[in-house]
Design a protein around this motif. Structure first.
Motif, PDB file in Angstrom:
ATOM      1  N   ALA A   1     -23.192 106.474 -42.453  1.00 17.59           N
ATOM      2  CA  ALA A   1     -24.395 105.675 -42.209  1.00 17.59           C
ATOM      3  C   ALA A   1     -24.984 105.911 -40.825  1.00 17.59           C
ATOM      4  O   ALA A   1     -26.052 105.387 -40.506  1.00 17.59           O
ATOM      5  N   LYS A   2     -24.265 106.709 -40.010  1.00 19.67           N
ATOM      6  CA  LYS A   2     -24.719 107.029 -38.649  1.00 19.67           C
ATOM      7  C   LYS A   2     -24.932 105.774 -37.805  1.00 19.67           C
ATOM      8  O   LYS A   2     -25.919 105.652 -37.063  1.00 19.67           O
ATOM      9  N   VAL A   3     -23.991 104.829 -37.912  1.00 16.21           N
ATOM     10  CA  VAL A   3     -24.122 103.613 -37.113  1.00 16.21           C
ATOM     11  C   VAL A   3     -23.813 103.920 -35.654  1.00 16.21           C
ATOM     12  O   VAL A   3     -23.121 104.894 -35.335  1.00 16.21           O
ATOM     13  N   THR A   4     -24.324 103.093 -34.773  1.00 18.81           N
ATOM     14  CA  THR A   4     -24.153 103.320 -33.342  1.00 18.81           C
ATOM     15  C   THR A   4     -22.714 103.102 -32.904  1.00 18.81           C
ATOM     16  O   THR A   4     -22.164 103.889 -32.133  1.00 18.81           O
ATOM     17  N   LEU A   5     -22.078 102.035 -33.422  1.00 21.70           N
ATOM     18  CA  LEU A   5     -20.774 101.635 -32.908  1.00 21.70           C
ATOM     19  C   LEU A   5     -19.989 100.908 -33.982  1.00 21.70           C
ATOM     20  O   LEU A   5     -20.557 100.217 -34.823  1.00 21.70           O
ATOM     21  N   ILE A   6     -18.659 101.081 -33.966  1.00 16.88           N
ATOM     22  CA  ILE A   6     -17.783 100.315 -34.854  1.00 16.88           C
ATOM     23  C   ILE A   6     -16.763  99.541 -34.020  1.00 16.88           C
ATOM     24  O   ILE A   6     -16.420  99.959 -32.921  1.00 16.88           O
ATOM     25  N   SER A   7     -16.302  98.422 -34.572  1.00 14.13           N
ATOM     26  CA  SER A   7     -15.301  97.592 -33.885  1.00 14.13           C
ATOM     27  C   SER A   7     -14.051  97.447 -34.750  1.00 14.13           C
ATOM     28  O   SER A   7     -13.897  96.442 -35.456  1.00 14.13           O
ATOM     29  N   PRO A   8     -13.159  98.433 -34.735  1.00 15.70           N
ATOM     30  CA  PRO A   8     -11.899  98.272 -35.471  1.00 15.70           C
ATOM     31  C   PRO A   8     -11.029  97.218 -34.808  1.00 15.70           C
ATOM     32  O   PRO A   8     -10.883  97.197 -33.590  1.00 15.70           O
ATOM     33  N   PHE A   9     -10.461  96.318 -35.639  1.00 13.86           N
ATOM     34  CA  PHE A   9      -9.680  95.182 -35.135  1.00 13.86           C
ATOM     35  C   PHE A   9      -8.208  95.558 -34.994  1.00 13.86           C
ATOM     36  O   PHE A   9      -7.580  95.971 -35.964  1.00 13.86           O
ATOM     37  N   VAL A  10      -7.674  95.348 -33.809  1.00 15.09           N
ATOM     38  CA  VAL A  10      -6.289  95.708 -33.507  1.00 15.09           C
ATOM     39  C   VAL A  10      -5.333  94.557 -33.809  1.00 15.09           C
ATOM     40  O   VAL A  10      -4.372  94.696 -34.560  1.00 15.09           O
ATOM     41  N   GLY A  11      -5.603  93.414 -33.200  1.00 16.40           N
ATOM     42  CA  GLY A  11      -4.692  92.284 -33.299  1.00 16.40           C
ATOM     43  C   GLY A  11      -4.514  91.745 -34.698  1.00 16.40           C
ATOM     44  O   GLY A  11      -3.400  91.372 -35.105  1.00 16.40           O
ATOM     45  N   ARG A  12      -5.585  91.694 -35.462  1.00 13.06           N
ATOM     46  CA  ARG A  12      -5.481  91.145 -36.824  1.00 13.06           C
ATOM     47  C   ARG A  12      -4.637  92.055 -37.715  1.00 13.06           C
ATOM     48  O   ARG A  12      -3.925  91.576 -38.593  1.00 13.06           O
ATOM     49  N   ILE A  13      -4.734  93.362 -37.477  1.00 13.33           N
ATOM     50  CA  ILE A  13      -3.884  94.294 -38.233  1.00 13.33           C
ATOM     51  C   ILE A  13      -2.420  94.060 -37.865  1.00 13.33           C
ATOM     52  O   ILE A  13      -1.548  93.998 -38.749  1.00 13.33           O
ATOM     53  N   LEU A  14      -2.151  93.918 -36.581  1.00 14.07           N
ATOM     54  CA  LEU A  14      -0.784  93.633 -36.138  1.00 14.07           C
ATOM     55  C   LEU A  14      -0.273  92.345 -36.775  1.00 14.07           C
ATOM     56  O   LEU A  14       0.856  92.303 -37.295  1.00 14.07           O
ATOM     57  N   ASP A  15      -1.068  91.293 -36.759  1.00 15.38           N
ATOM     58  CA  ASP A  15      -0.666  90.003 -37.341  1.00 15.38           C
ATOM     59  C   ASP A  15      -0.290  90.164 -38.813  1.00 15.38           C
ATOM     60  O   ASP A  15       0.704  89.609 -39.283  1.00 15.38           O
ATOM     61  N   TRP A  16      -1.110  90.927 -39.535  1.00 14.57           N
ATOM     62  CA  TRP A  16      -0.888  91.100 -40.982  1.00 14.57           C
ATOM     63  C   TRP A  16       0.442  91.808 -41.232  1.00 14.57           C
ATOM     64  O   TRP A  16       1.228  91.382 -42.090  1.00 14.57           O
TER      65      TRP A  16
END
Length: 329
Positions: free
Chosen positions: A171-186
């Motif tokens: 989609a050629k988006v400007t920026l993405i925000s991958p979540f670190v802490g929530r993955i760790l919690d899961w």
């Protein structure tokens, strides 16, 4: 003079404040700032923001909005007003989130994004200083694709897997925000463990995988790690394009004086050609998402959480301005 971990990190990565707290932004002077419905709701409960809330409410009322629509319009205006105040402090951009209830509606997301930008324009803010924040559902990513084609910059949030990152690249988006802490919690809950060494932290590894994929395939989309639980996670991604960090962790980094070294570089990424870029269809995206239980669950719970936060803000505004009695009447 020994530099703090925060000052060292700033030489490797663009640091973004993950907060709606204007005092915290003033203290740490990040380049950019991000907000979300939970942070906006928290900011709305701070006494120093009472004037902003009242201004937002009376502006919405002056535009002719009433009852439920009055509350929704007030929230949008308040969200933008906080963004304007943030932009008085930071030199870069602010991320402003579309109502999460629209996460599975492409056209409604596009419309709401343009409404928010129109508000910013009314306050004299250049469009290039705004990132429209959208959940990384298929529908949200397609909305971002349309907006980006029109020159509207987007930040795709609630991102938990490479399949979402690939679709954002398409989609050629400007920026993405991958979540670190929530993955760790899961994973801690799923695997019944208390902790992981940072080199095996599943949230950190997820962002590294995405970063490598983007650099290997010359994707221009910026990667901004988000949702951190510790400064170890933050430093484990030193060298990432951007990192958005909460004020409490920024304070911890400022008090830490360990040596910080880059963990991510374009050169290292190109030395490990793991993934080739291929355009994902909607069916492939949804298949990959459903096959990834962690990403599937966290995306939906994240959307639900942001909807709940907006509902809490709605309740706060109704009580504050006596709107419940007005609506019942």
């Amino acid at each position: 003079m020994t530099l703090s971990a925060l000052d060292q990190l700033k030489t490797l990565t663009t640091i973004v404040a993950d907060t709606g707290d204007l005092q915290a932004i003033q203290q740490f002077r990040p380049l950019d700032a991000t907000t979300n419905p939970s942070l906006i709701t928290a900011a709305a409960q701070q006494p120093e923001n009472r004037e902003l809330i009242e201004d937002a409410y009376f502006q919405a009322r002056s535009e002719g909005y009433e009852t439920d629509l009055l509350v929704e319009r007030t929230i949008d205006i308040l969200t933008v007003k906080l963004g304007v105040e943030i932009l008085k402090i930071v030199e870069g951009r602010v991320s402003t989130e579309v109502d999460a209830a629209l996460s599975y509606d492409t056209e409604a997301t596009i419309s709401k994004a343009k409404e928010l930008l129109a508000l910013y324009k009314g306050y004299g803010i250049d469009q290039n200083r705004i990132l429209i924040k959208i959940a990384s559902t298929w529908e949200g990513i397609q909305a971002a694709k349309v907006l980006e084609a029109e020159g509207i910059h987007c930040n795709l949030t609630l991102l938990f897997g490479l399949h979402q990152a690939k679709a954002c690249a398409d989609a050629k988006v400007t920026l993405i925000s991958p979540f670190v802490g929530r993955i760790l919690d899961w994973y801690k809950k799923a695997e019944k463990v208390n902790s992981y060494p940072i080199e095996k932290d599943p949230g950190v590894l997820s962002v590294k995988q995405i970063y490598h994929f983007y650099k290997q395939n010359d994707v221009k989309t910026e990667v901004m790690g988000a949702s951190f639980r510790s400064i170890e996670q933050v430093l484990g991604l030193a060298g990432c394009d951007l990192l958005t960090v909460s004020p409490n962790l920024l304070a911890d980094l400022e008090k830490d004086f360990r040596t910080v070294t880059s963990q991510l570089t374009t050169e290292h990424a190109h030395s490990h050609q793991d993934h080739r870029c291929a355009v994902l269809t909607e069916a492939e995206f949804k298949h990959d998402l459903e096959a990834d239980l962690m990403a599937f669950q966290l995306l939906q719970s994240g959307v639900d959480g942001f909807i709940k936060a907006r509902e809490q803000l709605s309740t706060l505004l109704r009580q504050s301005f006596g709107l419940d009695a007005e609506i019942k009447a």
